[in-house]
Design a protein around this motif. Structure first.
Motif, PDB file in Angstrom:
ATOM      1  N   PRO A 163      42.760  50.871  17.625  1.00 30.56           N
ATOM      2  CA  PRO A 163      42.993  51.386  16.271  1.00 30.56           C
ATOM      3  C   PRO A 163      41.690  51.749  15.574  1.00 30.56           C
ATOM      4  O   PRO A 163      40.629  51.193  15.851  1.00 30.56           O
ATOM      5  CB  PRO A 163      43.690  50.214  15.562  1.00 30.56           C
ATOM      6  CG  PRO A 163      44.293  49.408  16.668  1.00 30.56           C
ATOM      7  CD  PRO A 163      43.330  49.520  17.811  1.00 30.56           C
ATOM      8  N   MET A 164      41.768  52.715  14.660  1.00 30.73           N
ATOM      9  CA  MET A 164      40.648  53.072  13.801  1.00 30.73           C
ATOM     10  C   MET A 164      40.671  52.211  12.541  1.00 30.73           C
ATOM     11  O   MET A 164      41.721  51.691  12.156  1.00 30.73           O
ATOM     12  CB  MET A 164      40.747  54.539  13.375  1.00 30.73           C
ATOM     13  CG  MET A 164      40.457  55.549  14.441  1.00 30.73           C
ATOM     14  SD  MET A 164      40.616  57.231  13.753  1.00 30.73           S
ATOM     15  CE  MET A 164      39.896  58.190  15.073  1.00 30.73           C
ATOM     16  N   THR A 165      39.520  52.097  11.909  1.00 32.53           N
ATOM     17  CA  THR A 165      39.501  51.522  10.575  1.00 32.53           C
ATOM     18  C   THR A 165      40.131  52.532   9.615  1.00 32.53           C
ATOM     19  O   THR A 165      40.266  53.724   9.932  1.00 32.53           O
ATOM     20  CB  THR A 165      38.073  51.221  10.121  1.00 32.53           C
ATOM     21  OG1 THR A 165      37.351  52.465   9.999  1.00 32.53           O
ATOM     22  CG2 THR A 165      37.363  50.313  11.115  1.00 32.53           C
ATOM     23  N   ALA A 166      40.493  52.078   8.438  1.00 35.80           N
ATOM     24  CA  ALA A 166      41.080  52.979   7.446  1.00 35.80           C
ATOM     25  C   ALA A 166      40.116  54.115   7.110  1.00 35.80           C
ATOM     26  O   ALA A 166      40.532  55.271   6.939  1.00 35.80           O
ATOM     27  CB  ALA A 166      41.446  52.201   6.189  1.00 35.80           C
ATOM     28  N   GLU A 167      38.831  53.803   7.054  1.00 35.57           N
ATOM     29  CA  GLU A 167      37.834  54.824   6.725  1.00 35.57           C
ATOM     30  C   GLU A 167      37.705  55.842   7.858  1.00 35.57           C
ATOM     31  O   GLU A 167      37.611  57.045   7.608  1.00 35.57           O
ATOM     32  CB  GLU A 167      36.473  54.166   6.456  1.00 35.57           C
ATOM     33  CG  GLU A 167      36.430  53.304   5.208  1.00 35.57           C
ATOM     34  CD  GLU A 167      37.092  51.941   5.399  1.00 35.57           C
ATOM     35  OE1 GLU A 167      37.377  51.567   6.565  1.00 35.57           O
ATOM     36  OE2 GLU A 167      37.343  51.258   4.386  1.00 35.57           O
ATOM     37  N   GLN A 168      37.694  55.373   9.107  1.00 36.39           N
ATOM     38  CA  GLN A 168      37.604  56.285  10.246  1.00 36.39           C
ATOM     39  C   GLN A 168      38.831  57.202  10.315  1.00 36.39           C
ATOM     40  O   GLN A 168      38.705  58.403  10.576  1.00 36.39           O
ATOM     41  CB  GLN A 168      37.493  55.485  11.547  1.00 36.39           C
ATOM     42  CG  GLN A 168      36.183  54.761  11.733  1.00 36.39           C
ATOM     43  CD  GLN A 168      36.218  53.841  12.952  1.00 36.39           C
ATOM     44  OE1 GLN A 168      37.272  53.310  13.332  1.00 36.39           O
ATOM     45  NE2 GLN A 168      35.056  53.638  13.565  1.00 36.39           N
ATOM     46  N   ARG A 169      39.980  56.617  10.061  1.00 36.72           N
ATOM     47  CA  ARG A 169      41.210  57.399  10.132  1.00 36.72           C
ATOM     48  C   ARG A 169      41.233  58.467   9.043  1.00 36.72           C
ATOM     49  O   ARG A 169      41.629  59.620   9.297  1.00 36.72           O
ATOM     50  CB  ARG A 169      42.415  56.462   9.994  1.00 36.72           C
ATOM     51  CG  ARG A 169      43.746  57.112  10.279  1.00 36.72           C
ATOM     52  CD  ARG A 169      44.845  56.058  10.371  1.00 36.72           C
ATOM     53  NE  ARG A 169      46.116  56.643  10.740  1.00 36.72           N
ATOM     54  CZ  ARG A 169      47.011  57.107   9.884  1.00 36.72           C
ATOM     55  NH1 ARG A 169      46.764  57.028   8.560  1.00 36.72           N
ATOM     56  NH2 ARG A 169      48.140  57.633  10.298  1.00 36.72           N
ATOM     57  N   MET A 170      40.806  58.113   7.853  1.00 34.80           N
ATOM     58  CA  MET A 170      40.773  59.081   6.753  1.00 34.80           C
ATOM     59  C   MET A 170      39.829  60.235   7.079  1.00 34.80           C
ATOM     60  O   MET A 170      40.155  61.410   6.860  1.00 34.80           O
ATOM     61  CB  MET A 170      40.336  58.399   5.456  1.00 34.80           C
ATOM     62  CG  MET A 170      40.305  59.334   4.244  1.00 34.80           C
ATOM     63  SD  MET A 170      39.745  58.478   2.741  1.00 34.80           S
ATOM     64  CE  MET A 170      41.011  57.205   2.589  1.00 34.80           C
ATOM     65  N   ALA A 171      38.661  59.900   7.643  1.00 34.25           N
ATOM     66  CA  ALA A 171      37.693  60.939   7.992  1.00 34.25           C
ATOM     67  C   ALA A 171      38.233  61.854   9.086  1.00 34.25           C
ATOM     68  O   ALA A 171      38.044  63.078   9.036  1.00 34.25           O
ATOM     69  CB  ALA A 171      36.382  60.295   8.439  1.00 34.25           C
ATOM     70  N   ALA A 172      38.928  61.274  10.088  1.00 32.05           N
ATOM     71  CA  ALA A 172      39.488  62.076  11.172  1.00 32.05           C
ATOM     72  C   ALA A 172      40.568  63.030  10.652  1.00 32.05           C
ATOM     73  O   ALA A 172      40.639  64.194  11.065  1.00 32.05           O
ATOM     74  CB  ALA A 172      40.063  61.161  12.257  1.00 32.05           C
ATOM     75  N   ARG A 173      41.393  62.543   9.743  1.00 28.28           N
ATOM     76  CA  ARG A 173      42.441  63.383   9.181  1.00 28.28           C
ATOM     77  C   ARG A 173      41.839  64.488   8.303  1.00 28.28           C
ATOM     78  O   ARG A 173      42.277  65.645   8.355  1.00 28.28           O
ATOM     79  CB  ARG A 173      43.423  62.515   8.375  1.00 28.28           C
ATOM     80  CG  ARG A 173      44.308  61.643   9.267  1.00 28.28           C
ATOM     81  CD  ARG A 173      45.045  60.573   8.475  1.00 28.28           C
ATOM     82  NE  ARG A 173      46.058  61.133   7.589  1.00 28.28           N
ATOM     83  CZ  ARG A 173      47.346  61.280   7.900  1.00 28.28           C
ATOM     84  NH1 ARG A 173      47.774  60.919   9.105  1.00 28.28           N
ATOM     85  NH2 ARG A 173      48.207  61.759   7.026  1.00 28.28           N
ATOM     86  N   GLN A 174      40.828  64.148   7.522  1.00 28.05           N
ATOM     87  CA  GLN A 174      40.189  65.160   6.685  1.00 28.05           C
ATOM     88  C   GLN A 174      39.541  66.243   7.538  1.00 28.05           C
ATOM     89  O   GLN A 174      39.534  67.421   7.159  1.00 28.05           O
ATOM     90  CB  GLN A 174      39.147  64.499   5.783  1.00 28.05           C
ATOM     91  CG  GLN A 174      39.750  63.659   4.659  1.00 28.05           C
ATOM     92  CD  GLN A 174      38.689  62.929   3.845  1.00 28.05           C
ATOM     93  OE1 GLN A 174      37.541  62.792   4.260  1.00 28.05           O
ATOM     94  NE2 GLN A 174      39.086  62.432   2.670  1.00 28.05           N
ATOM     95  N   GLY A 175      39.017  65.853   8.710  1.00 25.02           N
ATOM     96  CA  GLY A 175      38.390  66.814   9.600  1.00 25.02           C
ATOM     97  C   GLY A 175      39.351  67.873  10.109  1.00 25.02           C
ATOM     98  O   GLY A 175      38.926  68.970  10.486  1.00 25.02           O
TER      99      GLY A 175
END
Length: 384
Positions: A163-175
């Motif tokens: 799993p990603m951290t919440a911050e990593q997941r947010m950055a991946a989705r924004q990308g």
């Protein structure tokens, strides 16, 4: 020390090659083994490892590629992981272990030569290994001895698919331009009939036309199989013209080219659900990898994934055994997932009606222990 020659595929991202390479990375860690590798011819002549990269790190690929051909050196075991199914050369190994996996079932076209019999592959101490009970049943249907077919599941790279951290997941989705309120579904399978991508498209279109904030990410496989997602849209144009509506197509993204393992992990982890309404699978490795990333999965019930998808991590679609009336062109076993139930399961994800975090965390911990490549490869080695 036991000497093993693996006959298989390296360097490309076909599922069988990925299984072989992941097993190699675990076997080289075992001091009781001395490994060799003999490259089997690729299934399709256009496969090119420079264009179909396996996605491993440079260090891992170097370990895989370092294994040498044994030449005329006798070995204790020949492990064959390739297709079509062949018998090892006479006298080259004291024992043969043949990996066989099938979605619908076997036919003479599965073997080389076509008249190779099940008994020829399981003579003496020789055995066959297959990754699921579904695949095993298909082998027994073809005439394999039930005592000679062993089930060894596939695994996943627990050091990558997490799993990603919440911050990593947010950055991946924004990308990828995904808005916080949008719900993302994904599937990385090839667009063949057995994968059920057509059913996924129909269910997704229904959700989009209902105004739900959903997105769908698919993986294109033109390089590997010459089959692209666009062909499926063309094939479905007459029976489902609404798939061409901008409201539907604007919500679908298609990824082309090879992805490395961290990129695939990112895709799984940024998604809200991995959806695989398959009709027939020998295993379905992406489902396991997606669960490893903490992603909810939606899969067909009654098929191969029954072996490894726990209730806390996924939804099993209502399905029934397929018949000739469902698909006259198919000669073999398959299931028919219920399209209405697929729409229901995807709507549940939109409405966040999935198992609670505590249950998911506990199930994920068990998954990573039971299905790491290290664990399942040791099961295979124990059989050899």
């Amino acid at each position: 020390m036991k000497t093993i020659c693996i006959e298989g595929w390296r360097g490309v991202n076909h599922s069988i090659a990925m299984v072989n390479q992941n097993q190699i990375l675990e076997m080289v860690k075992l001091p009781q083994l001395r490994l060799f590798h003999r490259d089997a011819p690729y299934f399709l002549p256009h496969w090119d490892r420079s264009k179909l990269d396996s996605g491993f790190s440079a260090e891992e690929q170097a370990v895989i590629d370092a294994l040498q051909d044994p030449g005329d050196t006798p070995v204790d075991v020949c492990l064959r992981v390739a297709s079509p199914i062949r018998k090892g050369a006479p006298g080259s190994a004291a024992r043969n272990v043949t990996f066989v996996v099938t979605e619908f079932g076997l036919s003479p076209k599965s073997f080389e030569p076509g008249d190779l019999t099940p008994a020829a592959l399981t003579d003496g101490d020789d055995i066959v290994v297959t990754p699921t009970r579904w695949s095993r049943e298909r082998l027994l249907d073809y005439g394999f001895d039930e005592n000679k077919v062993k089930v060894v599941p596939h695994g996943y790279k627990t050091d990558v698919f997490m799993p990603m951290t919440a911050e990593q997941r947010m950055a991946a989705r924004q990308g990828l331009g995904i808005q916080p309120h949008e719900v993302v579904f994904c599937n990385v399978g090839v667009s063949t009939w057995n994968k059920g991508i057509d059913l996924l498209l129909l269910a997704f279109a229904d959700l989009r036309l209902r105004g739900l904030p959903v997105r769908l990410i698919l993986k294109d496989h033109k390089g590997l199989y010459g089959i692209g997602v666009e062909k499926m849209f063309t094939d479905m144009a007459n029976i489902a013209p609404h798939l061409s509506l901008p409201q539907v197509r604007d919500g679908i993204s298609v990824l082309s080219g090879s992805l490395n393992l961290p990129q695939i992990r990112s895709l799984y982890a940024l998604s809200d659900a991995y959806v695989s309404p398959y009709r027939a699978e020998g295993f379905n490795l992406p489902v396991l990898e997606a669960m490893g990333c903490g992603t909810h999965v939606i899969v067909s019930g009654g098929g191969a994934t029954d072996d490894f998808v726990p209730e806390a991590l996924g939804y099993r679609l209502q399905s029934r055994p397929g018949t000739r009336e469902d698909a006259p062109q198919v000669d073999g076993a398959f299931v028919v997932p219920d399209l209405a139930d697929l729409r229901h399961a995807m709507t549940q994800v939109v409405e966040q009606q999935i198992p609670d975090a505590t249950a998911r965390t506990q199930a994920h911990a068990q998954l990573s222990q039971q299905y790491s490549w290290g664990t399942v490869t040791r099961q295979l080695v124990d059989l050899m």
